[in-house]
Motif scaffolding. Sequence first.
Motif, PDB file in Angstrom:
ATOM      1  N   ASN A   1       0.963  -1.376  -0.053  1.00 15.14           N
ATOM      2  CA  ASN A   1       0.041  -0.264   0.184  1.00 15.14           C
ATOM      3  C   ASN A   1       0.584   1.072  -0.324  1.00 15.14           C
TER       4      ASN A   1
ATOM      5  N   ARG B   1       4.320  -4.936  -3.673  1.00 25.38           N
ATOM      6  CA  ARG B   1       3.438  -5.193  -4.565  1.00 25.38           C
ATOM      7  C   ARG B   1       3.569  -7.039  -6.003  1.00 25.38           C
TER       8      ARG B   1
ATOM      9  N   GLU C   1       0.664  -9.499  -6.849  1.00 28.16           N
ATOM     10  CA  GLU C   1       0.216 -10.185  -7.404  1.00 28.16           C
ATOM     11  C   GLU C   1       0.069 -11.490  -8.210  1.00 28.16           C
TER      12      GLU C   1
ATOM     13  N   VAL D   1      -8.613  -7.441   2.300  1.00 26.26           N
ATOM     14  CA  VAL D   1      -7.328  -6.451   1.489  1.00 26.26           C
ATOM     15  C   VAL D   1      -7.780  -6.379   0.172  1.00 26.26           C
TER      16      VAL D   1
ATOM     17  N   SER E   1      -7.327  -4.957  -2.680  1.00 23.44           N
ATOM     18  CA  SER E   1      -6.644  -4.945  -3.713  1.00 23.44           C
ATOM     19  C   SER E   1      -6.192  -6.323  -4.664  1.00 23.44           C
TER      20      SER E   1
ATOM     21  N   GLU F   1      -9.370  -7.014  -6.361  1.00 22.57           N
ATOM     22  CA  GLU F   1      -9.369  -6.268  -7.191  1.00 22.57           C
ATOM     23  C   GLU F   1      -8.861  -7.235  -8.618  1.00 22.57           C
ATOM     24  N   ARG F   2      -7.118  -7.172  -7.845  1.00 22.90           N
ATOM     25  CA  ARG F   2      -6.127  -8.439  -9.006  1.00 22.90           C
ATOM     26  C   ARG F   2      -7.425  -9.201  -9.933  1.00 22.90           C
TER      27      ARG F   2
ATOM     28  N   THR G   1      -9.494  -8.952 -11.878  1.00 23.91           N
ATOM     29  CA  THR G   1      -8.878  -9.309 -12.986  1.00 23.91           C
ATOM     30  C   THR G   1      -8.386  -9.525 -13.506  1.00 23.91           C
TER      31      THR G   1
END
Length: 320
Positions: A224, A231, A235, A271, A273, A276-277, A280
Amino acid sequence: MSGLVIGIDGGGSKTLAWLADATFSYGAAPLGVGEAGPSNPQSVGWETALENMGRAVDTAFLAAGYSPCKIAAACVAMAGSDRENARHRLNEWSAGRELAERFLPVHDAAALLAAGTPDGYGVAIISGTGSLAFGRSESGKTARSGGWGYLFGDEGSGYAVAIAGLRAVASAADGRTAATLLTDRFLQELAIASPTEMVQSVYARQEDRTWLSSLSQIVVSAANDGDAVARSILEAAADALAEQVTAVTRTLGMDAEKYPLAIGGGLLVQVASLRERLITRLQQHKSHPDPVTVVSHPVAGAVILARNLVTAAEAANSAD
């Protein structure tokens, strides 16, 4: 009491029990809630696991204003409970305390699927201490991917993220890879002065996988704050979880159509993020999760499965 059901979520960090009436639906409030320590037998052993489940059940009855008694149905959701030895242990425990007329042990993803999908079919993905994807088609066919445990599985889990973070710190200390914010963050969390002290600090608690998994929040915090290494770890975790989901949809023949996706486990729930990953990556794989539901209380799914036992019994009696 013929009108009561109970659902138990036996987790690696805590145990939750919800006592409800047999008309319970997702979003409804339980009559009583009980909480106790962890009840994943792989982490704490069977004796402690069963003690904590009993404590959570008793507390739920007390919170509802009832004395513990035999009820209509109960469901225990616990990692690994679909294995024969675990089912045997759980069935013995239920029978020994005369918990319910009908009893169902399921793995934790089955309860998540029941709580987070409109009609009980679709895919559930868990990322907490461990990771697992589980799916059920409209016809009732099931499939799973992951859930192999921390030694050679649990990709994308909190445990895997934490271990990747520790490895990144060790690698940076060796000069093999770039410097990372993770170094200072882990040193602060572990209350040590240098990365070399991690050996003693971490290995001394290596059996405590719940604690190790909690260190994933250090990676989340660093990501973050823009740390490239952190990151990349998150990922990779999202990619691994997406692979588990697509393996299930491919097996069930749902890879070319929309399917409900239930999301659970501490890491994925907390989390955004990472979620969202994950979505996606699924879309990039031409996978179509819709609707997507974040389930904060998978114990509700265990209550629903217990309720379904009562409904099925009533339907059978009516048919007779």
